[in-house]
Design a protein around this motif. Sequence first.
Motif, mmCIF file in Angstrom:
data_model
loop_
_atom_site.group_PDB
_atom_site.id
_atom_site.type_symbol
_atom_site.label_atom_id
_atom_site.label_comp_id
_atom_site.label_asym_id
_atom_site.label_seq_id
_atom_site.Cartn_x
_atom_site.Cartn_y
_atom_site.Cartn_z
ATOM 1 N N VAL A 19 0.841 -1.162 0.278
ATOM 2 C CA VAL A 19 -0.159 0.075 -0.256
ATOM 3 C C VAL A 19 0.839 1.772 -0.123
ATOM 4 C CG1 VAL A 19 -1.818 0.986 1.001
ATOM 5 C CG2 VAL A 19 -1.489 -1.141 0.653
ATOM 6 N N GLY A 20 1.934 1.509 1.020
ATOM 7 C CA GLY A 20 2.813 2.029 0.974
ATOM 8 C C GLY A 20 3.755 2.805 -0.242
ATOM 9 N N LEU A 21 3.446 1.454 -0.798
ATOM 10 C CA LEU A 21 4.320 1.812 -2.071
ATOM 11 C C LEU A 21 4.023 2.069 -3.899
ATOM 12 C CD1 LEU A 21 7.000 -0.983 -2.613
ATOM 13 C CD2 LEU A 21 7.321 1.291 -1.882
ATOM 14 N N LEU A 22 2.009 2.237 -3.256
ATOM 15 C CA LEU A 22 1.466 2.775 -4.108
ATOM 16 C C LEU A 22 2.048 3.731 -5.074
ATOM 17 C CD1 LEU A 22 -2.411 1.419 -3.494
ATOM 18 C CD2 LEU A 22 -0.931 1.110 -5.051
ATOM 19 N N PRO A 23 1.720 5.487 -4.004
ATOM 20 C CA PRO A 23 2.115 6.334 -5.148
ATOM 21 C C PRO A 23 2.727 6.693 -5.984
ATOM 22 C CG PRO A 23 2.212 7.155 -2.778
ATOM 23 C CD PRO A 23 1.824 5.031 -3.047
ATOM 24 N N ALA A 47 -10.634 17.548 -14.893
ATOM 25 C CA ALA A 47 -11.449 18.677 -13.481
ATOM 26 C C ALA A 47 -9.355 18.617 -13.223
ATOM 27 C CB ALA A 47 -11.872 18.294 -12.214
ATOM 28 N N GLN A 48 -8.856 19.578 -14.074
ATOM 29 C CA GLN A 48 -7.613 20.152 -14.022
ATOM 30 C C GLN A 48 -7.154 21.122 -12.973
ATOM 31 O OE1 GLN A 48 -5.008 22.900 -16.468
ATOM 32 N NE2 GLN A 48 -5.672 21.139 -17.393
ATOM 33 N N PRO A 49 -8.139 21.362 -11.917
ATOM 34 C CA PRO A 49 -7.568 21.703 -10.299
ATOM 35 C C PRO A 49 -7.208 20.641 -9.216
ATOM 36 C CG PRO A 49 -9.039 23.688 -10.938
ATOM 37 C CD PRO A 49 -9.011 22.406 -12.230
ATOM 38 N N VAL A 50 -8.625 19.635 -9.707
ATOM 39 C CA VAL A 50 -8.614 18.251 -8.815
ATOM 40 C C VAL A 50 -7.241 17.478 -9.047
ATOM 41 C CG1 VAL A 50 -9.628 16.292 -8.099
ATOM 42 C CG2 VAL A 50 -10.370 18.211 -8.624
ATOM 43 N N PHE A 51 -6.826 17.082 -10.532
ATOM 44 C CA PHE A 51 -5.704 16.257 -11.286
ATOM 45 C C PHE A 51 -5.072 17.768 -10.527
ATOM 46 C CE2 PHE A 51 -1.983 16.420 -14.180
ATOM 47 C CZ PHE A 51 -2.030 14.877 -14.035
ATOM 48 N N LEU A 52 -4.709 18.776 -10.573
ATOM 49 C CA LEU A 52 -3.199 19.168 -10.158
ATOM 50 C C LEU A 52 -2.706 18.877 -8.404
ATOM 51 C CD1 LEU A 52 -3.108 22.588 -12.095
ATOM 52 C CD2 LEU A 52 -1.591 20.989 -12.436
ATOM 53 N N VAL A 53 -4.039 19.367 -7.302
ATOM 54 C CA VAL A 53 -3.312 18.218 -6.476
ATOM 55 C C VAL A 53 -3.198 16.996 -5.988
ATOM 56 C CG1 VAL A 53 -5.272 18.369 -4.542
ATOM 57 C CG2 VAL A 53 -5.462 19.979 -5.789
ATOM 58 N N VAL A 54 -3.896 16.136 -6.767
ATOM 59 C CA VAL A 54 -3.637 14.920 -6.949
ATOM 60 C C VAL A 54 -1.984 15.111 -7.356
ATOM 61 C CG1 VAL A 54 -3.709 12.834 -7.829
ATOM 62 C CG2 VAL A 54 -6.496 14.186 -7.011
ATOM 63 N N TYR A 55 -1.524 15.078 -8.833
ATOM 64 C CA TYR A 55 -0.506 15.281 -8.914
ATOM 65 C C TYR A 55 0.217 16.023 -8.215
ATOM 66 C CZ TYR A 55 3.614 16.265 -12.979
ATOM 67 O OH TYR A 55 4.782 16.663 -13.604
ATOM 68 N N THR A 56 0.163 16.706 -7.481
ATOM 69 C CA THR A 56 1.242 17.041 -6.545
ATOM 70 C C THR A 56 1.453 16.692 -5.617
ATOM 71 O OG1 THR A 56 1.266 19.541 -6.949
ATOM 72 C CG2 THR A 56 1.997 19.605 -5.051
ATOM 73 N N ALA A 57 0.407 15.898 -4.850
ATOM 74 C CA ALA A 57 0.442 14.511 -3.882
ATOM 75 C C ALA A 57 1.433 12.953 -3.559
ATOM 76 C CB ALA A 57 -1.587 13.971 -3.134
ATOM 77 N N LEU A 58 1.420 12.801 -5.453
ATOM 78 C CA LEU A 58 2.020 11.554 -5.201
ATOM 79 C C LEU A 58 3.126 12.540 -5.472
ATOM 80 C CD1 LEU A 58 -0.170 10.529 -8.393
ATOM 81 C CD2 LEU A 58 0.171 9.439 -6.415
ATOM 82 N N PHE A 59 3.514 13.495 -6.249
ATOM 83 C CA PHE A 59 4.890 14.312 -6.501
ATOM 84 C C PHE A 59 5.611 13.862 -5.076
ATOM 85 C CE2 PHE A 59 7.152 17.914 -5.555
ATOM 86 C CZ PHE A 59 8.771 17.550 -6.198
ATOM 87 N N VAL A 60 5.090 14.944 -4.021
ATOM 88 C CA VAL A 60 5.278 14.576 -2.862
ATOM 89 C C VAL A 60 5.822 12.777 -1.669
ATOM 90 C CG1 VAL A 60 4.937 15.486 -0.248
ATOM 91 C CG2 VAL A 60 4.638 17.133 -1.974
ATOM 92 N N THR A 78 6.390 10.322 -3.870
ATOM 93 C CA THR A 78 7.273 9.870 -4.233
ATOM 94 C C THR A 78 8.670 10.035 -4.111
ATOM 95 O OG1 THR A 78 5.979 9.347 -6.497
ATOM 96 C CG2 THR A 78 8.397 9.064 -6.865
ATOM 97 N N THR A 79 8.631 11.239 -3.953
ATOM 98 C CA THR A 79 10.201 12.085 -3.182
ATOM 99 C C THR A 79 10.263 11.489 -2.202
ATOM 100 O OG1 THR A 79 9.542 13.954 -4.683
ATOM 101 C CG2 THR A 79 11.602 14.034 -2.572
ATOM 102 N N LEU A 80 9.466 11.168 -0.881
ATOM 103 C CA LEU A 80 9.375 10.495 0.512
ATOM 104 C C LEU A 80 10.538 9.008 0.055
ATOM 105 C CD1 LEU A 80 6.851 12.244 2.226
ATOM 106 C CD2 LEU A 80 9.212 12.656 2.220
ATOM 107 N N ILE A 81 9.145 8.616 -0.763
ATOM 108 C CA ILE A 81 9.806 7.300 -0.990
ATOM 109 C C ILE A 81 11.097 6.884 -1.288
ATOM 110 C CG2 ILE A 81 8.944 5.182 -2.189
ATOM 111 C CD1 ILE A 81 6.113 5.858 -1.802
#
Length: 250
Positions: free
Chosen positions: A196-200, A215-228, A230-233
Amino acid sequence: MTFTDALQSLRRAQKTSRGVSLYTRWVNRPLGRVLAAAAATAGLSPNTVTVISAVVTAAGLVTLAVAPVSIGTGIAVAVLLVLGFALDSADGQVARLTGTSSPAGEWLDHVVDAGKMTALHAAVLIALWRNGADAGWLGVVLAYQLVSVVFFAALTLHPLLQRGERVAAGPPSGDAGAPSGDAGAAAAAPSPLRAVGLLPADYGVLAASFVLWGAQPVFLVVYTALFVATTLIAAALSVKWFRSLSIAPG
């Protein structure tokens, strides 16, 4: 070989599920297995499947970069990227099924993966720039691209260097038959929490997220969350891999 025979053989010859995300385990590998069985039945070589994977992925990225922002565009991009990723899994499965694995095929697969990773974020950057996104979002894309490329290099090099150390030191006592690069992995049960932890950080999750492109504002939030995430992982795993390679064999 019939499609059914190929599919049954592939089900018995799957990689270990240890150390992979839930998406790879339950979505990408099973979908890739079906595609691999179809490819093997049609007589396609692993390298041909790799090339098809690259073409399908490229079609998705070109669509992302040049098509208008809409729900339909997002769905089309997500479908093409998910399919391209499944084909990326299928090429290795075809190689194992047909006994045609080769260093050249592995090299081609890694080169295509590296190009795919770089091009995906480049396509996002172009699409956002064309639609007048703020400079801050463009910076996020560039940072995500950097992390993805570095993470991919670390992920690819670690098992290769670890394998080299084991060859130099000789097989570990009591485990001479363990697969090189992941000794004992097949014997250990996969961790649900790790999966589960590796999903992002899973490319498939990022690919699927483009269904939100309309829905670009929603996409950008999700994209940024995946970026953060992924960086931590990437940071945590890179520290772990560096430490494991720093331990002298023997």
